[in-house]
Design an enzyme around this catalytic site. Structure first.
Site, PDB file in Angstrom:
ATOM      1  N   TYR A  44       0.868  -1.181   0.000  1.00  0.00           N
ATOM      2  CA  TYR A  44       0.000   0.000   0.000  1.00  0.00           C
ATOM      3  C   TYR A  44       0.901   1.226   0.000  1.00  0.00           C
ATOM      4  CZ  TYR A  44      -3.326   3.471   1.847  1.00  0.00           C
ATOM      5  OH  TYR A  44      -4.113   4.575   2.048  1.00  0.00           O
TER       6      TYR A  44
ATOM      7  N   ASP B 204       9.390   2.826  -0.629  1.00  0.00           N
ATOM      8  CA  ASP B 204       8.391   3.497   0.197  1.00  0.00           C
ATOM      9  C   ASP B 204       8.671   3.094   1.646  1.00  0.00           C
ATOM     10  OD1 ASP B 204       6.252   4.228   1.723  1.00  0.00           O
ATOM     11  OD2 ASP B 204       4.719   3.459   0.364  1.00  0.00           O
TER      12      ASP B 204
ATOM     13  N   LYS C  47       5.513   9.182   8.881  1.00  0.00           N
ATOM     14  CA  LYS C  47       5.324   8.600  10.214  1.00  0.00           C
ATOM     15  C   LYS C  47       6.437   9.001  11.197  1.00  0.00           C
ATOM     16  CE  LYS C  47       2.397   4.907   8.435  1.00  0.00           C
ATOM     17  NZ  LYS C  47       1.039   5.110   8.900  1.00  0.00           N
TER      18      LYS C  47
HETATM   19  N1  HOZ Z   1      -2.935   3.906   6.397  1.00  0.00           N
HETATM   20  C1  HOZ Z   1      -2.931   3.328   7.703  1.00  0.00           C
HETATM   21  C2  HOZ Z   1      -2.873   1.864   7.647  1.00  0.00           C
HETATM   22  N2  HOZ Z   1      -1.792   1.306   6.967  1.00  0.00           N
HETATM   23  C3  HOZ Z   1      -4.127   3.711   8.512  1.00  0.00           C
HETATM   24  C4  HOZ Z   1      -3.974   5.064   9.018  1.00  0.00           C
HETATM   25  C5  HOZ Z   1      -5.046   5.510   9.990  1.00  0.00           C
HETATM   26  O1  HOZ Z   1      -6.149   5.007  10.005  1.00  0.00           O
HETATM   27  O2  HOZ Z   1      -4.736   6.421  10.728  1.00  0.00           O
END
Ligand code: HOZ
Length: 425
Positions: free
Chosen positions: A144, A239, A267
């Site tokens: 992802y 990534d 992050k």
């Molecule tokens: N994109 C995140 C999971 N891989 C979720 C982020 C969220 O819900 O804060």
């Protein structure tokens, strides 16, 4: 499990926000539960709206590597806020931040700050296309890279959780130039390059996948990506939004000693604030406006508050922190493996550094095809039973758990005990 306070808040939220949340996985639908509303957090603990306390392994989905509300990070943000929240103009802080990233990531010669991982990957791909003059991008099933149109193809995580491999609302023409191949499959990649090599602008990969649960690369797989990109004039993009400055100070590439053309970070490097980065080889980054013809911009890019949080976090990530993360994470892995064995439940714990997933699958899980065979029903029961025992795990079989520097041996042992009881429940 959800408490009454959360249930009341969810009822209000659902009238106003799709699913009551601002990001789908938070709705807990993948684990057959309801979200726990959070009032605050400190160290390894989350405090729910009803006052209950949870040991947290989501860590804000990765950023909270030092634990929640680390006093030095909070102080850096507070001090910075006194001087204004943002100017839409360059600051010395941004230069210090760029220096700090470049010192930790030798592959990055020049970078740009953006506000989210989605923006970073989307912009890196635009840069790669601008640099090569080609259209096709290659990704891997179950990886992802945020929710931009061209990347929502077999994108793991939230999409997979909802059994929705691709998103509605994405024009077929946009994804027509995205190829998605099985992760860890060198021959599929080799064959694609042999056929289409001159059309490929970039290969983007999570070097250690966190978005189909934790799946490490097989030996040689990442090297092959870099080699094929080099031989065919395509851009390799790591990534590292999840892995950056988490698996080592220099991310997964630091851990494996690799040198991709481009890197995306987010992050941890934003210390819990909306900050992400894309960067790489100077020749590629010089394609970005105002130096080059690839346009990308953002009012909040390089937010001084976010940069202050990011810098304060990076400065505290010394060797001692990574040693502690490794010790705690390995203790958790061993404890969970024992609990699975003792409960006679088929499962495997996959871990790299402070990221791990307990798959209800006999293992090993090497690809999305493997991950998708996990027992999600059982994961849902396990998740709910853990929450009842005060442990907050990622609410999807396809998300990695994160250990923080604030987790103690006692926290880990309590977690293992809760997991043991949850598996036997
Ligand atoms: N994109 C995140 C999971 N891989 C979720 C982020 C969220 O819900 O804060």
């Amino acid at each position: 499990m959800s408490d009454e306070t959360s249930a009341r808040l969810l009822e209000r939220a659902e009238r106003l926000l799709p699913g009551g949340v601002n990001s789908p996985v938070r709705a807990f639908r993948a684990v057959g539960g309801a979200p726990i509303f959070i009032r605050g957090a400190k160290g390894s603990k989350l405090f729910a709206a009803d006052g209950r306390e949870y040991l947290d392994y989501v860590g804000s989905w990765g950023p909270a590597i030092l634990g929640h509300a680390h006093p030095d990070v909070v102080k850096a943000v507070q001090e910075r806020a006194e001087h204004g929240l943002g100017f839409g103009a360059p600051t010395e802080l941004e230069v210090q931040f760029a220096e700090a990233i470049i010192a930790r990531y030798p592959s990055v010669e020049m970078l740009r700050c953006v506000s989210s991982g989605t923006e970073a990957t989307m912009s890196a791909l635009r840069a790669a296309r601008g640099f090569t003059g080609r259209d096709v991008i290659v990704k891997f099933d179950g990886c992802y890279h945020g929710h931009s149109d061209g990347l929502l193809v077999k994108a793991g995580s939230g999409l997979a959780t909802f059994g929705n491999p691709d998103s509605a609302g994405v024009p077929a023409g946009v994804v027509a130039s995205t190829a998605s191949l099985p992760f860890n499959d060198e021959s599929a990649l080799g064959e694609l390059f042999a056929r289409e090599g001159s059309r490929i602008a970039a290969v983007i990969v999570e070097p250690v996948v966190g978005n189909m649960g934790l799946v490490p690369p097989q030996p040689g797989f990442l090297e092959r990506i870099l080699e094929l990109c080099r031989d065919h004039g395509a851009v390799s993009i790591f990534d590292e939004v999840m892995t950056g400055s988490r698996l080592s100070a220099g991310g997964a590439q630091g851990l494996f000693g690799m040198n991709p053309d481009m890197t995306c970070l987010g992050k941890v490097v934003g210390g819990g604030m909306p900050l992400a980065v894309y960067g790489g080889k100077r020749a590629i980054m010089e394609c970005i406006a105002p130096l080059g013809a690839v346009y990308q911009a953002g009012t909040l890019s390089g937010s001084p508050l976010a940069i202050a949080a990011g810098l304060a976090t990076l400065e505290r990530l010394d060797a001692g922190v990574y040693e502690h993360l490794e010790a705690m994470s390995s203790r958790l892995q061993v404890g969970l493996e024992r609990a699975l064995r003792d409960a006679n439940v088929s499962g495997v714990v996959q871990r790299v550094g402070s990221m791990l997933t307990l798959f209800f699958h006999r293992g090993p899980v090497r690809s999305w095809t493997d991950a998708a065979q996990s027992d999600r029903e059982l994961f849902g029961r396990f998740h709910r039973a853990l929450a009842q025992r005060g442990v907050y795990f990622p609410p999807s079989q396809f998300e990695a758990a994160f250990v923080s520097a604030a987790h103690s041996e006692e926290d880990i042992d309590r977690t293992v005990e809760a997991a043991r009881a949850a598996l036997e429940a």
